[in-house]
Design a protein around this motif. Structure first.
Motif, PDB file in Angstrom:
ATOM      1  N   ILE A 157       0.856  -1.187   0.000  1.00 22.12           N
ATOM      2  CA  ILE A 157       0.000   0.000   0.000  1.00 22.12           C
ATOM      3  C   ILE A 157       0.891   1.234   0.000  1.00 22.12           C
ATOM      4  O   ILE A 157       1.548   1.523   0.977  1.00 22.12           O
ATOM      5  CB  ILE A 157      -0.920   0.044   1.233  1.00 22.12           C
ATOM      6  CG1 ILE A 157      -1.772  -1.220   1.294  1.00 22.12           C
ATOM      7  CG2 ILE A 157      -1.813   1.258   1.174  1.00 22.12           C
ATOM      8  CD1 ILE A 157      -2.781  -1.200   2.414  1.00 22.12           C
ATOM      9  N   PHE A 210       0.852   5.045   0.010  1.00 21.51           N
ATOM     10  CA  PHE A 210       0.014   6.225   0.186  1.00 21.51           C
ATOM     11  C   PHE A 210       0.806   7.501  -0.078  1.00 21.51           C
ATOM     12  O   PHE A 210       0.421   8.573   0.361  1.00 21.51           O
ATOM     13  CB  PHE A 210      -0.584   6.256   1.591  1.00 21.51           C
ATOM     14  CG  PHE A 210      -2.031   5.871   1.625  1.00 21.51           C
ATOM     15  CD1 PHE A 210      -2.588   5.134   0.594  1.00 21.51           C
ATOM     16  CD2 PHE A 210      -2.841   6.242   2.669  1.00 21.51           C
ATOM     17  CE1 PHE A 210      -3.918   4.775   0.608  1.00 21.51           C
ATOM     18  CE2 PHE A 210      -4.178   5.893   2.702  1.00 21.51           C
ATOM     19  CZ  PHE A 210      -4.717   5.163   1.674  1.00 21.51           C
ATOM     20  N   THR A 269      11.806   1.286   4.004  1.00 28.05           N
ATOM     21  CA  THR A 269      10.422   1.133   4.466  1.00 28.05           C
ATOM     22  C   THR A 269       9.781  -0.189   4.075  1.00 28.05           C
ATOM     23  O   THR A 269       8.793  -0.577   4.684  1.00 28.05           O
ATOM     24  CB  THR A 269       9.517   2.248   3.909  1.00 28.05           C
ATOM     25  OG1 THR A 269       9.688   2.291   2.505  1.00 28.05           O
ATOM     26  CG2 THR A 269       9.848   3.575   4.510  1.00 28.05           C
ATOM     27  N   ARG A 321      10.363  -3.175   4.527  1.00 31.24           N
ATOM     28  CA  ARG A 321      10.226  -4.272   5.474  1.00 31.24           C
ATOM     29  C   ARG A 321       9.003  -4.077   6.377  1.00 31.24           C
ATOM     30  O   ARG A 321       8.591  -4.991   7.071  1.00 31.24           O
ATOM     31  CB  ARG A 321      11.499  -4.415   6.312  1.00 31.24           C
ATOM     32  CG  ARG A 321      11.812  -3.200   7.116  1.00 31.24           C
ATOM     33  CD  ARG A 321      13.244  -3.201   7.591  1.00 31.24           C
ATOM     34  NE  ARG A 321      13.535  -1.953   8.251  1.00 31.24           N
ATOM     35  CZ  ARG A 321      13.226  -1.691   9.510  1.00 31.24           C
ATOM     36  NH1 ARG A 321      12.631  -2.599  10.230  1.00 31.24           N
ATOM     37  NH2 ARG A 321      13.510  -0.526  10.041  1.00 31.24           N
ATOM     38  N   LEU A 322       8.427  -2.878   6.327  1.00 29.58           N
ATOM     39  CA  LEU A 322       7.179  -2.649   7.048  1.00 29.58           C
ATOM     40  C   LEU A 322       6.033  -3.239   6.241  1.00 29.58           C
ATOM     41  O   LEU A 322       6.124  -3.403   5.043  1.00 29.58           O
ATOM     42  CB  LEU A 322       6.942  -1.154   7.251  1.00 29.58           C
ATOM     43  CG  LEU A 322       8.021  -0.405   8.010  1.00 29.58           C
ATOM     44  CD1 LEU A 322       7.802   1.083   7.886  1.00 29.58           C
ATOM     45  CD2 LEU A 322       8.010  -0.818   9.457  1.00 29.58           C
ATOM     46  N   GLU A 375      -0.530  -1.380   6.943  1.00 28.10           N
ATOM     47  CA  GLU A 375      -0.824   0.014   7.243  1.00 28.10           C
ATOM     48  C   GLU A 375       0.428   0.791   7.652  1.00 28.10           C
ATOM     49  O   GLU A 375       0.504   1.989   7.443  1.00 28.10           O
ATOM     50  CB  GLU A 375      -1.898   0.110   8.305  1.00 28.10           C
ATOM     51  CG  GLU A 375      -1.581  -0.635   9.565  1.00 28.10           C
ATOM     52  CD  GLU A 375      -2.803  -0.774  10.459  1.00 28.10           C
ATOM     53  OE1 GLU A 375      -2.657  -1.277  11.562  1.00 28.10           O
ATOM     54  OE2 GLU A 375      -3.907  -0.385  10.035  1.00 28.10           O
ATOM     55  N   TYR A 376       1.420   0.094   8.204  1.00 31.15           N
ATOM     56  CA  TYR A 376       2.652   0.802   8.561  1.00 31.15           C
ATOM     57  C   TYR A 376       3.355   1.314   7.309  1.00 31.15           C
ATOM     58  O   TYR A 376       3.869   2.427   7.280  1.00 31.15           O
ATOM     59  CB  TYR A 376       3.591  -0.105   9.346  1.00 31.15           C
ATOM     60  CG  TYR A 376       3.191  -0.257  10.780  1.00 31.15           C
ATOM     61  CD1 TYR A 376       3.679   0.613  11.741  1.00 31.15           C
ATOM     62  CD2 TYR A 376       2.305  -1.232  11.166  1.00 31.15           C
ATOM     63  CE1 TYR A 376       3.292   0.494  13.058  1.00 31.15           C
ATOM     64  CE2 TYR A 376       1.912  -1.364  12.470  1.00 31.15           C
ATOM     65  CZ  TYR A 376       2.408  -0.503  13.421  1.00 31.15           C
ATOM     66  OH  TYR A 376       2.017  -0.610  14.716  1.00 31.15           O
ATOM     67  N   ALA A 411       1.811   1.987   4.510  1.00 33.30           N
ATOM     68  CA  ALA A 411       0.956   3.066   4.015  1.00 33.30           C
ATOM     69  C   ALA A 411       1.298   4.374   4.718  1.00 33.30           C
ATOM     70  O   ALA A 411       1.447   5.421   4.084  1.00 33.30           O
ATOM     71  CB  ALA A 411      -0.516   2.717   4.236  1.00 33.30           C
ATOM     72  N   LEU A 412       1.488   4.308   6.040  1.00 31.36           N
ATOM     73  CA  LEU A 412       1.730   5.525   6.799  1.00 31.36           C
ATOM     74  C   LEU A 412       3.117   6.092   6.531  1.00 31.36           C
ATOM     75  O   LEU A 412       3.287   7.306   6.445  1.00 31.36           O
ATOM     76  CB  LEU A 412       1.567   5.241   8.293  1.00 31.36           C
ATOM     77  CG  LEU A 412       0.138   4.929   8.681  1.00 31.36           C
ATOM     78  CD1 LEU A 412       0.058   4.533  10.134  1.00 31.36           C
ATOM     79  CD2 LEU A 412      -0.728   6.135   8.414  1.00 31.36           C
ATOM     80  N   THR A 413       4.113   5.220   6.395  1.00 28.63           N
ATOM     81  CA  THR A 413       5.462   5.750   6.149  1.00 28.63           C
ATOM     82  C   THR A 413       5.546   6.401   4.782  1.00 28.63           C
ATOM     83  O   THR A 413       6.142   7.470   4.639  1.00 28.63           O
ATOM     84  CB  THR A 413       6.514   4.639   6.214  1.00 28.63           C
ATOM     85  OG1 THR A 413       6.057   3.631   7.055  1.00 28.63           O
ATOM     86  CG2 THR A 413       7.824   5.170   6.707  1.00 28.63           C
ATOM     87  N   PHE A 455       3.150   7.719   3.194  1.00 24.45           N
ATOM     88  CA  PHE A 455       2.384   8.959   3.347  1.00 24.45           C
ATOM     89  C   PHE A 455       3.254  10.030   4.003  1.00 24.45           C
ATOM     90  O   PHE A 455       3.302  11.179   3.548  1.00 24.45           O
ATOM     91  CB  PHE A 455       1.148   8.667   4.198  1.00 24.45           C
ATOM     92  CG  PHE A 455       0.176   9.800   4.295  1.00 24.45           C
ATOM     93  CD1 PHE A 455      -0.583  10.162   3.208  1.00 24.45           C
ATOM     94  CD2 PHE A 455       0.013  10.489   5.476  1.00 24.45           C
ATOM     95  CE1 PHE A 455      -1.482  11.199   3.297  1.00 24.45           C
ATOM     96  CE2 PHE A 455      -0.889  11.539   5.568  1.00 24.45           C
ATOM     97  CZ  PHE A 455      -1.640  11.887   4.474  1.00 24.45           C
TER      98      PHE A 455
END
Lengths: 288, 306
Positions: B33, B35, B92, B94-95, B98-99, B101-103, B105
């Motif tokens: 994802i 974002f 990022t 490896r996240l 939603e983590y 997506a947030l990073t 973003f």
């Protein structure tokens, strides 16, 4: 030095506001299991409902604020029942993306009803209180008091009351909670009312300490996300610490770098935290 | 009137389709994802503007303007988006969920904030106006028509390349990585590498689309590259059924057509236009919720398949 301390103090107030704004968001994340991007729009709903009662109908600020909070709580409940409940089986990613659609719908409605321009509430001008060369306004003090009150009462509610315990049981293990006779629907309703009500409180304070424009809600979501990630998604007590950290970091950064970078500081903190400690400062492995 | 509506729908629709198709690769096939789509788009647009703009003069505050031909700028746009994807993707990816997506973003917001505040990149909030662009008249085409064709060409090329890529054994590796990472690892596939590759590959066309956007609007400014672009692309992807390349393209075209249609309505008052713009936002949001709720396209394709 006094100037620096003043920035720290303002940062603490910003932090308290962020706690108010984030605590409902984290609560939703913890119980319903997804990131509700539309949470910030609820702040807008509350702020403009209050503004409408206060300015258009000419009511006193206190009943206006009460109406704003109640309207927001029930709006949040309605959205939760109509939009999110039916798609829970599709998983948190779809719910996250859906909440973007909800944010669009709410934001557009507010835009259409209110229109552009800057609005202020009809309240007395802030008076500042001075001590040790520092200044804080009475409205800022209200923010601090409300942040403390809201987090304390939420903690008491979750630990002491039956509904609160039911909510915690549901967030830990929905199936087990249901099989032990907890009314899942009722608990979910309570969750939506509480988290939206908290957004309502934050929205009223937003109207009190800032000037209102219709895009204000969207800017809040960035900071809410920053605080929520830093806290470790879903943890409630860490929200208090991380809200203060983000608030102070943003305001103190103005001491060294241009003020335009304020939002950047919030996200720089977030990126650093996610890279080195993806589970947030709370440290529980709730990242699944 | 109708002709200009169709042309602008095709032009912007095809251009944003490039973004949607790339996002489709990242999300539907790679399971990531993103974002922060707008950041790669902005990186492309700014790279193009910086490489083709004349050296700063007068009130300009930007530090670099290389005054190179447009095709150098165009290549630089793809390269810039690719580099930005490498830099942001490597730490990022490896996240998960939603983590991630947030990073992404957060990265997009940081990038936007830097563009806004660092005047030496592109004049800060003012942006860079009069971006150089090739003149379609030199090959005997009308301006709008020329760029419409260019956008369609870029879209078709991206779609074709991604289609080829995913139909190859590599595409099956990508699917395996998304569906069951442990299984893919256990047969000796480096899944972290596959994810990064997909992330970087899909960023390149987004950069090209950014360059094309800079050519069409002849302006790059931070206000053009907000999170709304990201949300727009996500909505288009969901409208189109989020699994197939033609679906992604159709979804984008439908959404752009809808927006252009609202914009084409003449309004007597500012207030009227404003209400129409808000209504457009509300309808977009509600459509989005409905499509995700009932997933009509998935059902249709299942019916056609059975």
């Amino acid at each position: 030095m006094t100037l620096f301390l003043q920035f720290v103090l303002t940062g603490l107030v910003t932090g308290c506001f962020l706690i108010l704004a984030t605590i409902g968001f984290s609560f939703t994340r913890r119980v319903e299991g997804f990131l509700n991007i539309a949470h910030a729009e609820l702040l807008g709903v509350s702020a403009f409902a209050t503004w409408g009662c206060n300015k258009l109908l000419g009511w006193h600020i206190l009943p206006s604020a009460a109406v704003g909070i109640v309207v927001t709580a029930f709006a949040g409940l309605a959205i939760g029942r109509i939009v999110y409940d039916p798609i829970r089986r599709l998983g948190p990613s779809v719910m996250l993306i859906t909440s973007v659609g909800v944010a669009y719908a709410i934001g557009g409605t507010i835009d259409a009803l209110i229109g552009t321009g800057i609005r202020t509430l009809d309240i007395p001008l802030a008076t500042s209180i001075r001590f040790w060369g520092l200044r804080i306004t009475d409205y800022q003090l209200i923010v601090v008091v409300l942040a403390i009150l809201c987090s304390a009462s939420l903690a008491l509610f979750l630990n002491r009351t039956k509904t609160g315990l039911a909510i915690r049981a549901m967030s830990a293990n929905p199936e087990l909670a249901a099989s032990r006779g907890i009314d899942v629907k009722k608990t979910s309703r309570a969750t939506w009312l509480i988290s939206s009500g908290l957004a309502g409180v934050a929205g009223v304070m937003l109207g009190v300490i800032a000037t209102l424009s219709t895009d204000i809600a969207f800017h809040q979501i960035l900071q809410i996300l920053a605080v929520a990630i830093l806290a470790g998604l879903g943890s409630l007590y860490a929200v208090i610490v991380s809200g203060l950290i983000v608030g102070v970091a943003m305001d103190v950064s103005v001491f060294w770098i241009p003020a335009g970078y304020r939002p950047l500081v919030a996200f720089a903190v977030v990126i650093l935290v996610l890279l080195f400690r993806p589970q947030g400062i709370a440290g529980s492995a709730s990242g699944k | 009137m109708i002709q200009s509506l169709i042309l602008s729908t095709l032009m912007f629709g095809a251009m944003f389709s490039v973004l949607t198709v790339s996002l489709n690769l990242q999300y539907a096939r790679g399971g990531m994802i993103n974002f922060g789509t707008v950041a790669y788009f902005a990186a492309g647009a700014y790279a193009y503007a910086i490489f083709t703009q004349e050296p700063p003069s007068g009130l300009d505050q930007y530090a670099f303007g290389f005054d190179l031909p447009w095709w150098v700028g165009f290549l630089a746009a793809g390269l810039a988006a690719m580099l930005f994807a490498l830099v942001t993707g490597w730490p990022t990816l490896r996240l998960r969920g939603e983590y991630l997506a947030l990073t992404t973003f957060a990265f997009a917001e940081v990038f936007h904030s830097i563009l806004l505040n660092e005047r030496r990149i592109g004049n800060g909030s003012v942006g860079m106006a009069n971006v150089e662009r090739p003149d379609p008249a030199s090959i005997g085409l009308d301006d709008t028509l020329g760029y419409t064709l260019a956008a369609c060409a870029l879209m078709l090329l991206t779609a074709w390349l991604f289609h080829r890529l995913l139909a190859s054994p590599y595409g099956r590796l990508v699917d395996a990585t998304r569906d069951d990472e442990i299984a893919a690892e256990s047969v000796g596939k480096d899944t972290a590498r596959v994810r990064l590759q997909i992330f970087v590959i899909s960023a390149i066309p987004i950069g090209f689309a950014g360059a094309l956007y800079a050519m069409i609007t002849t302006l790059v400014a931070p206000a053009l590259f907000t999170a709304e672009v990201t949300f727009f692309v996500w909505i288009a992807l969901a409208l189109g059924g989020e699994r197939t390349i033609p679906g992604a393209i159709l979804g984008t075209l439908a959404l752009v057509f809808f927006q252009e249609l609202v914009r084409a309505i003449p309004f007597e008052t500012v207030r009227g236009a404003q209400i129409a713009a808000s209504a457009e936002e509300v309808i977009t949001g509600i459509l989005f919720i409905l499509v995700l709720r009932w997933q009509p396209w998935d059902r249709l394709s299942r019916k056609a398949g059975s």
